[in-house]
Motif scaffolding. Structure first.
Motif, PDB file in Angstrom:
ATOM      1  N   MET A   1      76.821 -31.495  27.895  1.00 34.27           N
ATOM      2  CA  MET A   1      76.597 -32.842  27.392  1.00 34.27           C
ATOM      3  C   MET A   1      77.231 -32.990  26.006  1.00 34.27           C
ATOM      4  N   GLN A   2      77.577 -34.232  25.690  1.00 32.07           N
ATOM      5  CA  GLN A   2      78.162 -34.541  24.389  1.00 32.07           C
ATOM      6  C   GLN A   2      77.056 -34.994  23.426  1.00 32.07           C
ATOM      7  N   LEU A   3      77.030 -34.369  22.248  1.00 28.46           N
ATOM      8  CA  LEU A   3      76.044 -34.732  21.228  1.00 28.46           C
ATOM      9  C   LEU A   3      76.765 -35.121  19.948  1.00 28.46           C
ATOM     10  N   GLU A   4      76.201 -36.110  19.279  1.00 32.20           N
ATOM     11  CA  GLU A   4      76.732 -36.495  17.970  1.00 32.20           C
ATOM     12  C   GLU A   4      76.109 -35.593  16.906  1.00 32.20           C
ATOM     13  N   PHE A   5      76.797 -35.480  15.793  1.00 31.61           N
ATOM     14  CA  PHE A   5      76.353 -34.540  14.758  1.00 31.61           C
ATOM     15  C   PHE A   5      74.981 -34.905  14.179  1.00 31.61           C
ATOM     16  N   HIS A   6      74.660 -36.189  14.109  1.00 26.83           N
ATOM     17  CA  HIS A   6      73.382 -36.590  13.529  1.00 26.83           C
ATOM     18  C   HIS A   6      72.207 -36.224  14.440  1.00 26.83           C
ATOM     19  N   GLN A   7      72.482 -35.845  15.695  1.00 26.79           N
ATOM     20  CA  GLN A   7      71.432 -35.438  16.616  1.00 26.79           C
ATOM     21  C   GLN A   7      71.092 -33.952  16.496  1.00 26.79           C
ATOM     22  N   LEU A   8      71.847 -33.227  15.709  1.00 24.46           N
ATOM     23  CA  LEU A   8      71.703 -31.773  15.646  1.00 24.46           C
ATOM     24  C   LEU A   8      70.802 -31.356  14.496  1.00 24.46           C
ATOM     25  N   ASP A   9      69.977 -30.356  14.762  1.00 23.51           N
ATOM     26  CA  ASP A   9      69.106 -29.736  13.754  1.00 23.51           C
ATOM     27  C   ASP A   9      69.694 -28.358  13.450  1.00 23.51           C
ATOM     28  N   LEU A  10      70.137 -28.159  12.212  1.00 23.14           N
ATOM     29  CA  LEU A  10      70.851 -26.928  11.824  1.00 23.14           C
ATOM     30  C   LEU A  10      69.977 -25.975  11.007  1.00 23.14           C
ATOM     31  N   ARG A  11      68.701 -25.948  11.304  1.00 28.89           N
ATOM     32  CA  ARG A  11      67.789 -25.161  10.454  1.00 28.89           C
ATOM     33  C   ARG A  11      68.068 -23.655  10.513  1.00 28.89           C
ATOM     34  N   TRP A  12      68.720 -23.164  11.573  1.00 31.62           N
ATOM     35  CA  TRP A  12      68.966 -21.725  11.698  1.00 31.62           C
ATOM     36  C   TRP A  12      70.357 -21.324  11.203  1.00 31.62           C
ATOM     37  N   GLU A  13      71.009 -22.243  10.535  1.00 29.09           N
ATOM     38  CA  GLU A  13      72.358 -21.936  10.047  1.00 29.09           C
ATOM     39  C   GLU A  13      72.351 -20.788   9.038  1.00 29.09           C
ATOM     40  N   HIS A  14      71.263 -20.650   8.316  1.00 27.23           N
ATOM     41  CA  HIS A  14      71.212 -19.620   7.265  1.00 27.23           C
ATOM     42  C   HIS A  14      71.102 -18.210   7.814  1.00 27.23           C
ATOM     43  N   LEU A  15      70.971 -18.044   9.127  1.00 32.93           N
ATOM     44  CA  LEU A  15      70.881 -16.711   9.705  1.00 32.93           C
ATOM     45  C   LEU A  15      72.253 -16.059   9.907  1.00 32.93           C
ATOM     46  N   ARG A  16      73.305 -16.796   9.726  1.00 33.11           N
ATOM     47  CA  ARG A  16      74.647 -16.269   9.952  1.00 33.11           C
ATOM     48  C   ARG A  16      75.456 -16.291   8.665  1.00 33.11           C
ATOM     49  N   VAL A  17      76.315 -15.305   8.519  1.00 38.62           N
ATOM     50  CA  VAL A  17      77.194 -15.180   7.352  1.00 38.62           C
ATOM     51  C   VAL A  17      78.463 -15.973   7.596  1.00 38.62           C
ATOM     52  N   ARG A  18      78.895 -16.687   6.580  1.00 39.37           N
ATOM     53  CA  ARG A  18      80.165 -17.393   6.674  1.00 39.37           C
ATOM     54  C   ARG A  18      81.301 -16.457   6.269  1.00 39.37           C
ATOM     55  N   GLU A  19      82.296 -16.391   7.119  1.00 39.37           N
ATOM     56  CA  GLU A  19      83.460 -15.555   6.845  1.00 39.37           C
ATOM     57  C   GLU A  19      84.688 -16.454   6.809  1.00 39.37           C
ATOM     58  N   PRO A  20      85.239 -16.724   5.643  1.00 36.19           N
ATOM     59  CA  PRO A  20      86.336 -17.697   5.512  1.00 36.19           C
ATOM     60  C   PRO A  20      87.524 -17.417   6.421  1.00 36.19           C
TER      61      PRO A  20
ATOM     62  N   VAL B   1      74.992 -23.933  21.855  1.00 33.10           N
ATOM     63  CA  VAL B   1      73.710 -23.780  22.543  1.00 33.10           C
ATOM     64  C   VAL B   1      72.638 -24.468  21.718  1.00 33.10           C
ATOM     65  N   VAL B   2      71.844 -25.335  22.384  1.00 30.84           N
ATOM     66  CA  VAL B   2      70.767 -26.051  21.713  1.00 30.84           C
ATOM     67  C   VAL B   2      69.511 -26.004  22.574  1.00 30.84           C
ATOM     68  N   VAL B   3      68.378 -26.253  21.937  1.00 33.72           N
ATOM     69  CA  VAL B   3      67.111 -26.479  22.642  1.00 33.72           C
ATOM     70  C   VAL B   3      66.547 -27.809  22.152  1.00 33.72           C
ATOM     71  N   THR B   4      65.736 -28.407  22.982  1.00 31.32           N
ATOM     72  CA  THR B   4      65.174 -29.707  22.599  1.00 31.32           C
ATOM     73  C   THR B   4      64.185 -29.539  21.459  1.00 31.32           C
ATOM     74  N   SER B   5      64.183 -30.505  20.578  1.00 35.29           N
ATOM     75  CA  SER B   5      63.296 -30.513  19.420  1.00 35.29           C
ATOM     76  C   SER B   5      62.587 -31.851  19.371  1.00 35.29           C
ATOM     77  N   LYS B   6      61.796 -32.030  18.348  1.00 34.64           N
ATOM     78  CA  LYS B   6      61.068 -33.279  18.210  1.00 34.64           C
ATOM     79  C   LYS B   6      61.994 -34.394  17.759  1.00 34.64           C
ATOM     80  N   GLU B   7      61.544 -35.616  17.952  1.00 34.96           N
ATOM     81  CA  GLU B   7      62.252 -36.812  17.505  1.00 34.96           C
ATOM     82  C   GLU B   7      63.647 -36.906  18.096  1.00 34.96           C
ATOM     83  N   ASP B   8      63.756 -36.531  19.380  1.00 31.89           N
ATOM     84  CA  ASP B   8      65.018 -36.654  20.113  1.00 31.89           C
ATOM     85  C   ASP B   8      66.178 -35.949  19.412  1.00 31.89           C
ATOM     86  N   ARG B   9      65.870 -34.848  18.787  1.00 32.09           N
ATOM     87  CA  ARG B   9      66.922 -34.056  18.153  1.00 32.09           C
ATOM     88  C   ARG B   9      67.044 -32.731  18.897  1.00 32.09           C
TER      89      ARG B   9
END
Length: 365
Positions: A1-20, A40-48
Motif C-alpha cells: 500500500m502507498q502511505l504519505e509521510f504524514h501518516q508515518l510514526d518514526l518513533r523507532w528511528e533512534h534505534l538505528r545508526v545513520r551511515e552517510p 514495514v509498518v504496524v497499525t497505530s492509534k489515530e490512523d497512523r
C-alpha cells in the motif's frame, strides 16, 4: 500500500545508526531504480502507521522529493514486529550499541525481563546485561552523535566507552573532539591512548587542545614494518606477563615448596638468558647500522700510513755497525758533499741511493 509521510510514526528511528556513505548509496539507487523494497509498518492509534523497518529509505525518498512510500503492514504488535524485523534483517551486522538500544526499549517500554530478552534474542543473559550496561554507561549526548552519523559506533565502542567508565565529562569532551576534527579510527586511537597513559594534567591538556595533539601526530614519521610492530607488541605483552607473574609470586611464594621454587628460578634464568640474547642482537644491529661509512677507510688509511712508516724505518737487524756507518759517511763525503753538516737529497732515480736507504754499504767505484 502507498502511505504519505504524514501518516508515518518514526518513533523507532533512534534505534538505528545513520551511515552517510550508505545513505548516499541508497539515495543513488532509489533515484535510478525507484523503491524496490517496501517499508514495514504496524497499525497505530489515530490512523497512523508505526514504522518498524525502512527509516533510511524514507529519509532518502524525502530527499528525492517523493510524496509517498510503498509499505507493507504486519498484523501484530509493535514489540513482536521489532523482534521479527531484527531476525529477518538483511542489512550489515548491527553494532553492540544498536543492539543495546533495542534491548533497552524492550526492557523499559514493554517490560521484558532479562531472561525473556535472552530467550527472544537467542543469547545469554550475560550478553543482554553487557549490552544494557553499555547503553546506560555511555552519555546520551554521545549516543545521539552516533545516531546522527557524526560519530561511528566502532569508535564509540572502542574508545569512548572506556573513558566513560572513568569520567562521563571526559567522554563527552573526547567525543566532541572526535567530531570537530573528523578523526578517523587511527587518530581516535592516538588521542585515546595518550589520554589513557597520561597523568591528570596531561589528560586535561589533551582534551583542552586536541588539535595541537593531533597536529604533532601528523608529523611525518618513518613507517615501521609489520614485523617490527609485531615484535613491539610481543615485547609489551611479555613485559605485562612478567609484571603479573611478579605480583602473583609475592602471594604464592610462602606456599611454594623447594622444588617449585627451583623450577621457578630455572624458568626465570631461561627468560633472562633469552632476553640477554635479544638485547645483544639489537646491539649488534645498531653497531652495524650507525657505524660511519668513512670510518673503515680512515682506519685503513691510518694503518697504511703506519705500515709505510714502519717500512721506511731501518729494521734493527739491518742496522750497520758503527764502523760500517762511518765508512758510509766517508763514502758520501767523498761523493762530493760540500758541507759536512748538511745532507743532500738524492733523486729517486739515482741507483746509488737504494742501497744506502736500505742500510747496506756499497763499494765505491
Amino acid at each position: 500500500m502507498q502511505l504519505e509521510f504524514h501518516q508515518l510514526d518514526l518513533r523507532w528511528e533512534h534505534l538505528r545508526v545513520r551511515e552517510p556513505h550508505r545513505q548516499r548509496q541508497l539515495l543513488a539507487s532509489l533515484a535510478e531504480s525507484g523503491q524496490q523494497t517496501p517499508i514495514v509498518v504496524v497499525t497505530s492509534k489515530e490512523d497512523r502507521y508505526l514504522v518498524i523497518d525502512g527509516h533510511k529509505r524514507i529519509a532518502a525518498l524525502r530527499q528525492l522529493g517523493c510524496d509517498t512510500v510503498e509499505a507493507t503492514v504486519w498484523p501484530m504488535g509493535e514489540a513482536e514486529a521489532l523482534l521479527l524485523s531484527r531476525s529477518q534483517r538483511m542489512s550489515p551486522q548491527e553494532s553492540a550499541l544498536e543492539q543495546g538500544w533495542l534491548l533497552s526499549e524492550m526492557e523499559h517500554r514493554f517490560s521484558y525481563s532479562l531472561d525473556e530478552l535472552a530467550r527472544r534474542f537467542d543469547r545469554s543473559m550475560s550478553w543482554v546485561s553487557r549490552r544494557l550496561a553499555l547503553v546506560e554507561l555511555l552519555p546520551e549526548a554521545v549516543q545521539q552523535r552516533v545516531r546522527e552519523g557524526n560519530l561511528s559506533a566502532q569508535i564509540a565502542m572502542k574508545y569512548l566507552v572506556p573513558v566513560a567508565r572513568v569520567s562521563a565529562d571526559d567522554c563527552e569532551r573526547m567525543a566532541n573532539a572526535f567530531v570537530k576534527h573528523r578523526c578517523d579510527t587511527r587518530q581516535a586511537a592516538q588521542l585515546y591512548t595518550a589520554w589513557r597513559e597520561g597523568s591528570r594534567v596531561v589528560r586535561e591538556r589533551i582534551l583542552t587542545e586536541p588539535e595541537l595533539f593531533l597536529k604533532t601526530q601528523r608529523q611525518p614519521q618513518t613507517a615501521k614494518p609489520a614485523a617490527a610492530e609485531q615484535v613491539e607488541r610481543d615485547l609489551e605483552m611479555a613485559l605485562a606477563i612478567l609484571r603479573r607473574a611478579g605480583r602473583r609470586l609475592t602471594e604464592a611464594l610462602p606456599e611454594m615448596n623447594a622444588a617449585q621454587q627451583e623450577r621457578a628460578q630455572r624458568e626465570i634464568e631461561s627468560a633472562r638468558r633469552e632476553l640477554n640474547r635479544m638485547a645483544e642482537r639489537i646491539g649488534q644491529e645498531q653497531e652495524g647500522r650507525y657505524a660511519e661509512p668513512g670510518a673503515a677507510s680512515r682506519d685503513s688509511g691510518v694503518a697504511r700510513a703506519t705500515s709505510e712508516q714502519a717500512r721506511d724505518r731501518t729494521h734493527p737487524s739491518r742496522v750497520a755497525p758503527h764502523g760500517a756507518q762511518s765508512a758510509a759517511l766517508e763514502l758520501r763525503q767523498c761523493a762530493g758533499d760540500s758541507t759536512a753538516g748538511e745532507s743532500r737529497a738524492l733523486p729517486a732515480t739515482d741507483p746509488g741511493s737504494f742501497g744506502f736507504l736500505q742500510g747496506e754499504s756499497r763499494a765505491s767505484p
